[in-house]
Design a protein around this motif. Structure first.
Motif, PDB file in Angstrom:
ATOM      1  N   TYR A  40       1.076  -1.075  -0.094  1.00 26.86           N
ATOM      2  CA  TYR A  40      -0.048   0.016   0.066  1.00 26.86           C
ATOM      3  C   TYR A  40       0.963   1.176   0.108  1.00 26.86           C
ATOM      4  N   GLU A  79      -7.401   6.752 -14.547  1.00 25.18           N
ATOM      5  CA  GLU A  79      -7.910   6.152 -13.386  1.00 25.18           C
ATOM      6  C   GLU A  79      -7.216   5.313 -12.704  1.00 25.18           C
ATOM      7  N   PRO A  81      -6.422   2.332 -10.175  1.00 27.33           N
ATOM      8  CA  PRO A  81      -7.176   1.050  -9.747  1.00 27.33           C
ATOM      9  C   PRO A  81      -7.367   1.147  -8.154  1.00 27.33           C
ATOM     10  N   ASP A  82      -8.638   0.339  -7.663  1.00 28.41           N
ATOM     11  CA  ASP A  82      -8.865   0.534  -6.067  1.00 28.41           C
ATOM     12  C   ASP A  82      -7.713  -0.619  -5.424  1.00 28.41           C
ATOM     13  N   LEU A 142      -8.218  -1.654  -2.454  1.00 29.22           N
ATOM     14  CA  LEU A 142      -8.963  -2.374  -1.668  1.00 29.22           C
ATOM     15  C   LEU A 142      -9.260  -3.916  -1.940  1.00 29.22           C
ATOM     16  N   GLU A 143      -9.105  -4.144  -3.335  1.00 24.14           N
ATOM     17  CA  GLU A 143      -9.467  -5.344  -3.804  1.00 24.14           C
ATOM     18  C   GLU A 143      -8.373  -6.410  -3.818  1.00 24.14           C
TER      19      GLU A 143
END
Length: 104
Positions: free
Chosen positions: A64, A79, A81-82, A84-85
């Motif tokens: 992270y 954009e 990417p998230d 959390l996935e």
């Protein structure tokens, strides 16, 4: 800053070691303070921080911090990417506790 000072070693509870660029590790306010030479903690002179988290959790924290560092320094308008996935559900509580302590 010497070349060796550009890297920080994070050590997990079970002895695994993770190397991060200092700039990425400073994405955590806690690590930033621990590595601040003006405060005078041993972690600042050794560039090594021992944390009370299992390697599986610390690995996600390191991922992270690198993710956040790369997103912040890339300057890309694409954009993002998230993240959390990427967190396994069985580790989510431990990761949450670690991120709270590290203020990441």
């Amino acid at each position: 800053m010497a070349e060796q000072d550009e890297w920080v070693k994070l050590v997990s509870l079970d002895g695994f070691e993770f190397l991060l660029p200092r700039a990425a590790a400073q994405g955590s306010n806690t690590l930033k303070d621990m590595l601040d030479m003006s405060i005078g903690l041993a972690e600042a002179t050794s560039n090594t921080v021992k944390l009370e988290y299992r390697a599986a959790v610390l690995q996600i924290v390191c991922e992270y911090l690198m993710y956040r560092y790369q997103v912040n320094t890339s300057g890309s308008k694409d954009e993002v990417p998230d993240f959390l996935e990427r967190i396994p559900p069985e580790l989510s509580l431990e990761v949450l506790m670690a991120s709270d302590f590290l203020q990441a």
